[in-house]
Design a protein around this motif. Structure first.
Motif, PDB file in Angstrom:
ATOM      1  N   GLY A  42       0.781  -1.229   0.000  1.00 22.86           N
ATOM      2  CA  GLY A  42       0.000   0.000   0.000  1.00 22.86           C
ATOM      3  C   GLY A  42       0.812   1.278   0.000  1.00 22.86           C
ATOM      4  O   GLY A  42       0.275   2.363   0.250  1.00 22.86           O
ATOM      5  N   VAL A  43       2.111   1.176  -0.281  1.00 23.79           N
ATOM      6  CA  VAL A  43       2.936   2.381  -0.347  1.00 23.79           C
ATOM      7  C   VAL A  43       2.588   3.116  -1.640  1.00 23.79           C
ATOM      8  O   VAL A  43       2.726   2.550  -2.730  1.00 23.79           O
ATOM      9  CB  VAL A  43       4.444   2.037  -0.317  1.00 23.79           C
ATOM     10  CG1 VAL A  43       5.292   3.292  -0.455  1.00 23.79           C
ATOM     11  CG2 VAL A  43       4.799   1.271   0.949  1.00 23.79           C
ATOM     12  N   PRO A  44       2.152   4.365  -1.545  1.00 26.75           N
ATOM     13  CA  PRO A  44       1.772   5.102  -2.756  1.00 26.75           C
ATOM     14  C   PRO A  44       2.982   5.368  -3.656  1.00 26.75           C
ATOM     15  O   PRO A  44       4.093   5.615  -3.166  1.00 26.75           O
ATOM     16  CB  PRO A  44       1.213   6.426  -2.228  1.00 26.75           C
ATOM     17  CG  PRO A  44       1.039   6.256  -0.765  1.00 26.75           C
ATOM     18  CD  PRO A  44       1.924   5.131  -0.333  1.00 26.75           C
ATOM     19  N   LEU A  45       2.765   5.331  -4.958  1.00 26.09           N
ATOM     20  CA  LEU A  45       3.825   5.614  -5.922  1.00 26.09           C
ATOM     21  C   LEU A  45       4.441   6.984  -5.663  1.00 26.09           C
ATOM     22  O   LEU A  45       5.640   7.173  -5.839  1.00 26.09           O
ATOM     23  CB  LEU A  45       3.277   5.537  -7.356  1.00 26.09           C
ATOM     24  CG  LEU A  45       4.258   5.841  -8.472  1.00 26.09           C
ATOM     25  CD1 LEU A  45       5.444   4.879  -8.441  1.00 26.09           C
ATOM     26  CD2 LEU A  45       3.562   5.777  -9.819  1.00 26.09           C
ATOM     27  N   GLU A  46       3.637   7.930  -5.202  1.00 28.98           N
ATOM     28  CA  GLU A  46       4.150   9.278  -4.925  1.00 28.98           C
ATOM     29  C   GLU A  46       5.231   9.260  -3.844  1.00 28.98           C
ATOM     30  O   GLU A  46       6.164  10.058  -3.887  1.00 28.98           O
ATOM     31  CB  GLU A  46       3.000  10.207  -4.490  1.00 28.98           C
ATOM     32  CG  GLU A  46       1.983  10.490  -5.576  1.00 28.98           C
ATOM     33  CD  GLU A  46       0.973   9.360  -5.807  1.00 28.98           C
ATOM     34  OE1 GLU A  46       0.324   9.362  -6.869  1.00 28.98           O
ATOM     35  OE2 GLU A  46       0.838   8.468  -4.934  1.00 28.98           O
ATOM     36  N   LYS A  47       5.134   8.328  -2.911  1.00 32.83           N
ATOM     37  CA  LYS A  47       6.166   8.236  -1.870  1.00 32.83           C
ATOM     38  C   LYS A  47       7.455   7.632  -2.426  1.00 32.83           C
ATOM     39  O   LYS A  47       8.549   8.013  -2.011  1.00 32.83           O
ATOM     40  CB  LYS A  47       5.662   7.451  -0.673  1.00 32.83           C
ATOM     41  CG  LYS A  47       4.598   8.219   0.091  1.00 32.83           C
ATOM     42  CD  LYS A  47       4.633   7.882   1.535  1.00 32.83           C
ATOM     43  CE  LYS A  47       3.643   8.788   2.267  1.00 32.83           C
ATOM     44  NZ  LYS A  47       3.617   8.496   3.686  1.00 32.83           N
ATOM     45  N   VAL A  48       7.331   6.701  -3.367  1.00 37.16           N
ATOM     46  CA  VAL A  48       8.528   6.167  -4.031  1.00 37.16           C
ATOM     47  C   VAL A  48       9.183   7.280  -4.821  1.00 37.16           C
ATOM     48  O   VAL A  48      10.406   7.481  -4.744  1.00 37.16           O
ATOM     49  CB  VAL A  48       8.171   4.963  -4.933  1.00 37.16           C
ATOM     50  CG1 VAL A  48       9.385   4.519  -5.736  1.00 37.16           C
ATOM     51  CG2 VAL A  48       7.617   3.813  -4.101  1.00 37.16           C
ATOM     52  N   GLN A  49       8.395   8.043  -5.566  1.00 36.55           N
ATOM     53  CA  GLN A  49       8.936   9.172  -6.329  1.00 36.55           C
ATOM     54  C   GLN A  49       9.565  10.197  -5.391  1.00 36.55           C
ATOM     55  O   GLN A  49      10.648  10.717  -5.666  1.00 36.55           O
ATOM     56  CB  GLN A  49       7.832   9.827  -7.156  1.00 36.55           C
ATOM     57  CG  GLN A  49       7.331   8.952  -8.277  1.00 36.55           C
ATOM     58  CD  GLN A  49       6.071   9.500  -8.945  1.00 36.55           C
ATOM     59  OE1 GLN A  49       5.282  10.208  -8.330  1.00 36.55           O
ATOM     60  NE2 GLN A  49       5.894   9.162 -10.213  1.00 36.55           N
ATOM     61  N   GLY A  50       8.903  10.486  -4.280  1.00 39.64           N
ATOM     62  CA  GLY A  50       9.443  11.423  -3.305  1.00 39.64           C
ATOM     63  C   GLY A  50      10.765  10.957  -2.730  1.00 39.64           C
ATOM     64  O   GLY A  50      11.674  11.762  -2.487  1.00 39.64           O
ATOM     65  N   THR A  51      10.901   9.673  -2.541  1.00 39.21           N
ATOM     66  CA  THR A  51      12.158   9.109  -2.051  1.00 39.21           C
ATOM     67  C   THR A  51      13.272   9.340  -3.062  1.00 39.21           C
ATOM     68  O   THR A  51      14.387   9.736  -2.699  1.00 39.21           O
ATOM     69  CB  THR A  51      11.996   7.606  -1.752  1.00 39.21           C
ATOM     70  OG1 THR A  51      10.988   7.451  -0.743  1.00 39.21           O
ATOM     71  CG2 THR A  51      13.297   6.974  -1.296  1.00 39.21           C
ATOM     72  N   LEU A  52      12.967   9.130  -4.342  1.00 37.47           N
ATOM     73  CA  LEU A  52      13.973   9.369  -5.387  1.00 37.47           C
ATOM     74  C   LEU A  52      14.394  10.830  -5.416  1.00 37.47           C
ATOM     75  O   LEU A  52      15.579  11.148  -5.549  1.00 37.47           O
ATOM     76  CB  LEU A  52      13.438   8.941  -6.754  1.00 37.47           C
ATOM     77  CG  LEU A  52      13.122   7.453  -6.926  1.00 37.47           C
ATOM     78  CD1 LEU A  52      12.556   7.192  -8.316  1.00 37.47           C
ATOM     79  CD2 LEU A  52      14.332   6.592  -6.659  1.00 37.47           C
ATOM     80  N   VAL A  53      13.433  11.731  -5.262  1.00 37.15           N
ATOM     81  CA  VAL A  53      13.740  13.166  -5.235  1.00 37.15           C
ATOM     82  C   VAL A  53      14.597  13.501  -4.013  1.00 37.15           C
ATOM     83  O   VAL A  53      15.583  14.232  -4.109  1.00 37.15           O
ATOM     84  CB  VAL A  53      12.435  14.005  -5.238  1.00 37.15           C
ATOM     85  CG1 VAL A  53      12.717  15.469  -4.956  1.00 37.15           C
ATOM     86  CG2 VAL A  53      11.708  13.842  -6.573  1.00 37.15           C
ATOM     87  N   ALA A  54      14.228  12.942  -2.861  1.00 33.87           N
ATOM     88  CA  ALA A  54      14.936  13.241  -1.617  1.00 33.87           C
ATOM     89  C   ALA A  54      16.397  12.789  -1.641  1.00 33.87           C
ATOM     90  O   ALA A  54      17.266  13.471  -1.087  1.00 33.87           O
ATOM     91  CB  ALA A  54      14.215  12.597  -0.429  1.00 33.87           C
ATOM     92  N   ILE A  55      16.676  11.662  -2.283  1.00 32.17           N
ATOM     93  CA  ILE A  55      18.055  11.146  -2.266  1.00 32.17           C
ATOM     94  C   ILE A  55      18.904  11.650  -3.428  1.00 32.17           C
ATOM     95  O   ILE A  55      20.116  11.485  -3.416  1.00 32.17           O
ATOM     96  CB  ILE A  55      18.079   9.607  -2.218  1.00 32.17           C
ATOM     97  CG1 ILE A  55      17.499   9.005  -3.491  1.00 32.17           C
ATOM     98  CG2 ILE A  55      17.371   9.099  -0.982  1.00 32.17           C
ATOM     99  CD1 ILE A  55      17.700   7.521  -3.608  1.00 32.17           C
ATOM    100  N   ALA A  56      18.292  12.279  -4.415  1.00 31.50           N
ATOM    101  CA  ALA A  56      19.041  12.746  -5.595  1.00 31.50           C
ATOM    102  C   ALA A  56      20.246  13.621  -5.241  1.00 31.50           C
ATOM    103  O   ALA A  56      21.327  13.419  -5.797  1.00 31.50           O
ATOM    104  CB  ALA A  56      18.106  13.464  -6.573  1.00 31.50           C
ATOM    105  N   PRO A  57      20.126  14.579  -4.326  1.00 30.44           N
ATOM    106  CA  PRO A  57      21.305  15.395  -4.011  1.00 30.44           C
ATOM    107  C   PRO A  57      22.436  14.601  -3.359  1.00 30.44           C
ATOM    108  O   PRO A  57      23.595  14.993  -3.434  1.00 30.44           O
ATOM    109  CB  PRO A  57      20.769  16.443  -3.026  1.00 30.44           C
ATOM    110  CG  PRO A  57      19.300  16.475  -3.220  1.00 30.44           C
ATOM    111  CD  PRO A  57      18.923  15.077  -3.636  1.00 30.44           C
ATOM    112  N   VAL A  58      22.112  13.488  -2.731  1.00 30.82           N
ATOM    113  CA  VAL A  58      23.124  12.679  -2.050  1.00 30.82           C
ATOM    114  C   VAL A  58      23.779  11.688  -3.004  1.00 30.82           C
ATOM    115  O   VAL A  58      24.998  11.574  -3.055  1.00 30.82           O
ATOM    116  CB  VAL A  58      22.508  11.936  -0.837  1.00 30.82           C
ATOM    117  CG1 VAL A  58      23.536  11.049  -0.171  1.00 30.82           C
ATOM    118  CG2 VAL A  58      21.909  12.928   0.148  1.00 30.82           C
ATOM    119  N   VAL A  59      22.963  10.962  -3.771  1.00 28.56           N
ATOM    120  CA  VAL A  59      23.510   9.916  -4.647  1.00 28.56           C
ATOM    121  C   VAL A  59      23.860  10.438  -6.032  1.00 28.56           C
ATOM    122  O   VAL A  59      24.613   9.796  -6.756  1.00 28.56           O
ATOM    123  CB  VAL A  59      22.557   8.708  -4.778  1.00 28.56           C
ATOM    124  CG1 VAL A  59      22.308   8.080  -3.429  1.00 28.56           C
ATOM    125  CG2 VAL A  59      21.260   9.083  -5.455  1.00 28.56           C
TER     126      VAL A  59
END
Length: 114
Positions: free
Chosen positions: A72-89
């Motif tokens: 039940g994890v919304p796709l928007e949270k997966v996308q948000g995770t990718l956005v959040a880690i982009a500056p680090v990775v």
């Protein structure tokens, strides 16, 4: 000396002949979730973030994002995770992850001019 199989034939032979490898991976995942102390959504999003950092293969994304969707994890949270880690990775890892995710789910995300 035994003949080694490579590529898809080697993976298929491993899957058929050595199921304990895959059973061990499943058990490791279950044990890690229980020991993490995280809720299921946070745990799965952390795993997806780690896959991006490692430049994981499409099957890894298929397994983990598929599990997240089933939980039940919304796709928007997966996308948000990718956005959040982009500056680090870095953007290259996020783009690589997006392509692998697209490949895993049969989505063509290629851009024009490539």
């Amino acid at each position: 000396m035994a003949q080694k199989e490579t590529g898809a034939a080697g993976v298929a032979a491993l899957a058929e002949a050595d199921a304990p490898v895959f059973e061990t991976l499943v058990q490791m995942t279950l044990d890690t979730f229980e020991r993490s102390g995280l809720d299921q959504e946070t745990y799965l999003l952390a795993r997806i973030a780690a896959l991006v950092a490692m430049d994981a293969s499409a099957p890894s994304y298929l397994l983990n994002i598929g599990t997240a969707a089933e939980a039940g994890v919304p796709l928007e949270k997966v996308q948000g995770t990718l956005v959040a880690i982009a500056p680090v990775v870095g953007s290259a890892r996020v783009v690589s992850a997006a392509r692998a995710i697209g490949e895993a789910f049969g989505i063509d995300i290629s851009t024009e001019g490539e």
